[in-house]
Scaffold this motif. Structure first.
Motif, short mmCIF file in Angstrom:
data_model
loop_
_atom_site.label_atom_id
_atom_site.label_comp_id
_atom_site.label_asym_id
_atom_site.label_seq_id
_atom_site.Cartn_x
_atom_site.Cartn_y
_atom_site.Cartn_z
N ASP A 1 -1.41 -6.96 -9.82
CA ASP A 1 -2.42 -6.27 -9.13
C ASP A 1 -2.28 -5.68 -7.82
OD1 ASP A 1 -4.38 -6.27 -10.98
OD2 ASP A 1 -5.26 -8.18 -10.45
N GLY A 2 -0.90 -6.13 -7.29
CA GLY A 2 -0.42 -5.45 -6.11
C GLY A 2 -0.96 -6.33 -4.80
N LEU A 3 -1.25 -7.73 -5.14
CA LEU A 3 -1.59 -8.64 -4.16
C LEU A 3 -0.55 -9.84 -3.75
CD1 LEU A 3 -5.22 -9.54 -5.63
CD2 LEU A 3 -4.62 -7.82 -3.98
N VAL A 4 -0.59 -9.77 -2.45
CA VAL A 4 0.52 -10.86 -2.04
C VAL A 4 0.25 -12.03 -2.32
CG1 VAL A 4 1.66 -11.73 0.21
CG2 VAL A 4 1.21 -9.30 -0.10
N ASP B 1 1.44 0.43 -11.55
CA ASP B 1 1.24 -1.03 -12.29
C ASP B 1 2.39 -2.04 -11.65
OD1 ASP B 1 1.28 -3.00 -14.07
OD2 ASP B 1 1.77 -1.91 -15.72
N TRP B 2 2.10 -3.00 -10.84
CA TRP B 2 3.10 -3.74 -10.28
C TRP B 2 3.59 -4.81 -11.28
CZ3 TRP B 2 5.37 -3.36 -5.51
CH2 TRP B 2 4.96 -2.54 -4.85
N ALA B 3 2.91 -4.95 -12.40
CA ALA B 3 3.29 -5.95 -13.43
C ALA B 3 4.78 -5.58 -13.91
CB ALA B 3 2.48 -6.12 -14.35
N THR B 4 4.98 -4.21 -13.86
CA THR B 4 6.37 -3.79 -14.64
C THR B 4 7.03 -2.96 -13.48
OG1 THR B 4 5.13 -1.62 -14.96
CG2 THR B 4 5.33 -3.43 -16.74
N SER B 5 6.66 -3.11 -12.23
CA SER B 5 7.38 -2.18 -11.18
C SER B 5 8.60 -2.58 -10.75
CB SER B 5 6.60 -2.23 -9.89
OG SER B 5 7.25 -1.63 -8.62
N GLU B 6 9.53 -1.84 -10.74
CA GLU B 6 11.16 -1.91 -10.44
C GLU B 6 11.30 -2.41 -9.20
OE1 GLU B 6 13.39 1.29 -11.94
OE2 GLU B 6 12.81 0.87 -13.80
N PHE B 7 10.16 -2.22 -8.01
CA PHE B 7 10.29 -2.74 -6.80
C PHE B 7 10.32 -4.18 -6.75
CE2 PHE B 7 8.95 1.71 -6.12
CZ PHE B 7 9.79 2.24 -5.06
N LEU B 8 9.72 -4.91 -7.61
CA LEU B 8 9.87 -6.38 -7.69
C LEU B 8 10.88 -6.97 -8.30
CD1 LEU B 8 6.17 -7.15 -8.38
CD2 LEU B 8 7.33 -6.80 -6.09
N THR B 9 11.39 -8.08 -7.94
CA THR B 9 12.45 -8.91 -8.55
C THR B 9 12.15 -10.25 -8.71
OG1 THR B 9 14.11 -7.77 -6.94
CG2 THR B 9 14.74 -9.63 -8.00
N SER B 10 12.68 -10.98 -9.87
CA SER B 10 12.40 -12.24 -10.03
C SER B 10 13.75 -13.02 -10.16
CB SER B 10 11.63 -12.48 -11.46
OG SER B 10 12.22 -11.84 -12.38
N GLY B 11 13.59 -14.36 -10.23
CA GLY B 11 14.79 -15.29 -10.32
C GLY B 11 15.64 -15.17 -9.29
N GLU B 12 16.74 -15.93 -9.11
CA GLU B 12 17.92 -15.94 -8.05
C GLU B 12 18.55 -14.45 -8.21
OE1 GLU B 12 22.07 -18.06 -7.10
OE2 GLU B 12 20.51 -19.42 -7.97
N TYR C 1 0.90 -1.17 0.08
CA TYR C 1 0.04 0.11 0.10
C TYR C 1 0.84 1.27 0.08
CZ TYR C 1 -3.07 3.55 1.75
OH TYR C 1 -3.85 4.79 2.33
N ASN C 2 1.89 1.33 0.79
CA ASN C 2 2.92 2.51 0.96
C ASN C 2 3.68 2.71 -0.28
OD1 ASN C 2 1.90 3.24 3.56
ND2 ASN C 2 3.67 1.96 4.55
N GLU C 3 4.05 1.49 -0.98
CA GLU C 3 4.84 1.99 -2.38
C GLU C 3 3.76 2.61 -3.31
OE1 GLU C 3 7.65 1.82 -2.40
OE2 GLU C 3 8.65 0.07 -1.63
N GLU C 4 2.27 2.15 -3.12
CA GLU C 4 1.40 3.03 -4.07
C GLU C 4 1.10 4.34 -3.89
OE1 GLU C 4 -1.92 0.32 -4.24
OE2 GLU C 4 -1.01 -1.39 -5.40
N ILE C 5 0.96 4.61 -2.62
CA ILE C 5 0.73 5.89 -2.09
C ILE C 5 1.83 6.85 -2.35
CG2 ILE C 5 -0.21 6.98 -0.02
CD1 ILE C 5 -2.17 5.38 -1.69
N TYR C 6 2.98 6.51 -1.57
CA TYR C 6 4.16 7.19 -1.55
C TYR C 6 5.30 7.08 -2.54
CZ TYR C 6 2.25 7.73 3.34
OH TYR C 6 1.16 7.78 4.08
N SER C 7 5.41 5.94 -3.16
CA SER C 7 6.35 5.66 -4.17
C SER C 7 5.80 5.75 -5.79
CB SER C 7 7.03 4.43 -4.14
OG SER C 7 7.87 4.61 -3.02
N GLY C 8 4.26 6.20 -5.85
CA GLY C 8 3.72 6.19 -7.05
C GLY C 8 3.69 4.94 -7.82
N VAL C 9 3.71 3.84 -7.28
CA VAL C 9 3.37 2.59 -8.24
C VAL C 9 2.28 2.49 -8.43
CG1 VAL C 9 3.67 0.05 -8.08
CG2 VAL C 9 5.47 1.49 -6.81
#
Length: 234
Positions: free
Chosen positions: A217-220, A178-189, A168-176
């Motif tokens: 959609d930003g869901l855990v 679209d989580w599908a393309t967000s740089e706040f997420l990582t994938s793989g090792e 929630y805070n990343e959406e409100i304060y960091s302006g995220v």
């Protein structure tokens, strides 16, 4: 007809004795606070700008599991020439209460976490480097570095409650948006650093590092993996 529409935790409405008290105290108060921050714009002009008209589709999100919420709407008219009574409520408050279901994982992905290294940067902040190995390289995941004190005092050690707030805070304060393309997420090792995502780590503090999947959609999506860490002091 112009109307106000919003979603709130239901206790915000229950704190008032009547619907009109709620509208005048909560909704008017919201716009009055905005107006105090921007005194060149009257609060009722901000409310008029924030009103809806005609059909409106709202996609409910940023909701915590097993929590009571309220969707509400009411019609309004504005007379900006009457600064004493610029807003008229012209319909009853229409209310739709609902309770969100319990959270459950939608992905079987798990994470192996280990502390790779630590160092203190020239500004005096500790940098923690964490190695993460997911069981599914397609799972996009978020890494959080809360202090154990924050988890205990603010979240009663409920790491899931913390995770929902982190998104929630990343959406409100960091302006995220679209989580599908967000740089706040990582994938793989990967080896993820606390500094990489703006976490300031204080030397000598106790942390619980959290890793969990997040969908577009930003869901855990996954169970949360954790590792405890005490930051170095020198």
């Amino acid at each position: 007809m112009l109307y106000q529409f919003a979603q709130i935790p239901i206790e915000k409405h229950l704190a008032y004795d009547s619907d009109m008290d709620f509208i005048e105290g909560y909704d008017y108060g919201y716009y009055q606070a905005m107006g105090a921050a921007m005194p060149w714009i009257p609060w009722y002009s901000l409310m008029q700008e924030g009103s809806q008209q005609g059909d409106y589709t709202y996609h409910t999100k940023i909701l915590k599991p097993e929590t009571d919420y309220l969707l509400y709407a009411y019609g309004v008219e504005f007379d900006t020439s009457d600064t004493e009574n610029p807003v008229s409520v012209i319909t009853p408050l229409i209310k739709y209460p609902f309770t969100t279901p319990a959270w459950k994982a939608t992905s079987n992905c798990t994470f192996d976490i280990s502390i790779e290294s630590q160092q203190i940067n020239p500004e005096g902040y500790n940098v923690i480097n964490v190695k993460i190995v997911p069981s599914d390289n397609n799972e996009r995941y978020y890494v959080a570095f809360p202090t154990q004190e924050t988890l205990a005092t603010t979240y009663a050690n409920d790491i899931y409650d913390y995770a929902f707030d982190a998104v929630y805070n990343e959406e409100i304060y960091s302006g995220v948006t679209d989580w599908a393309t967000s740089e706040f997420l990582t994938s793989g090792e990967a080896v993820v650093t606390s500094l990489q995502f703006g976490w300031n780590i204080n030397p000598g503090a106790e942390y619980k590092i959290l890793v969990f999947g997040v969908d577009g959609d930003g869901l855990v999506t996954t169970e949360i993996a954790t590792v405890d860490c005490t930051s170095i002091t020198e």
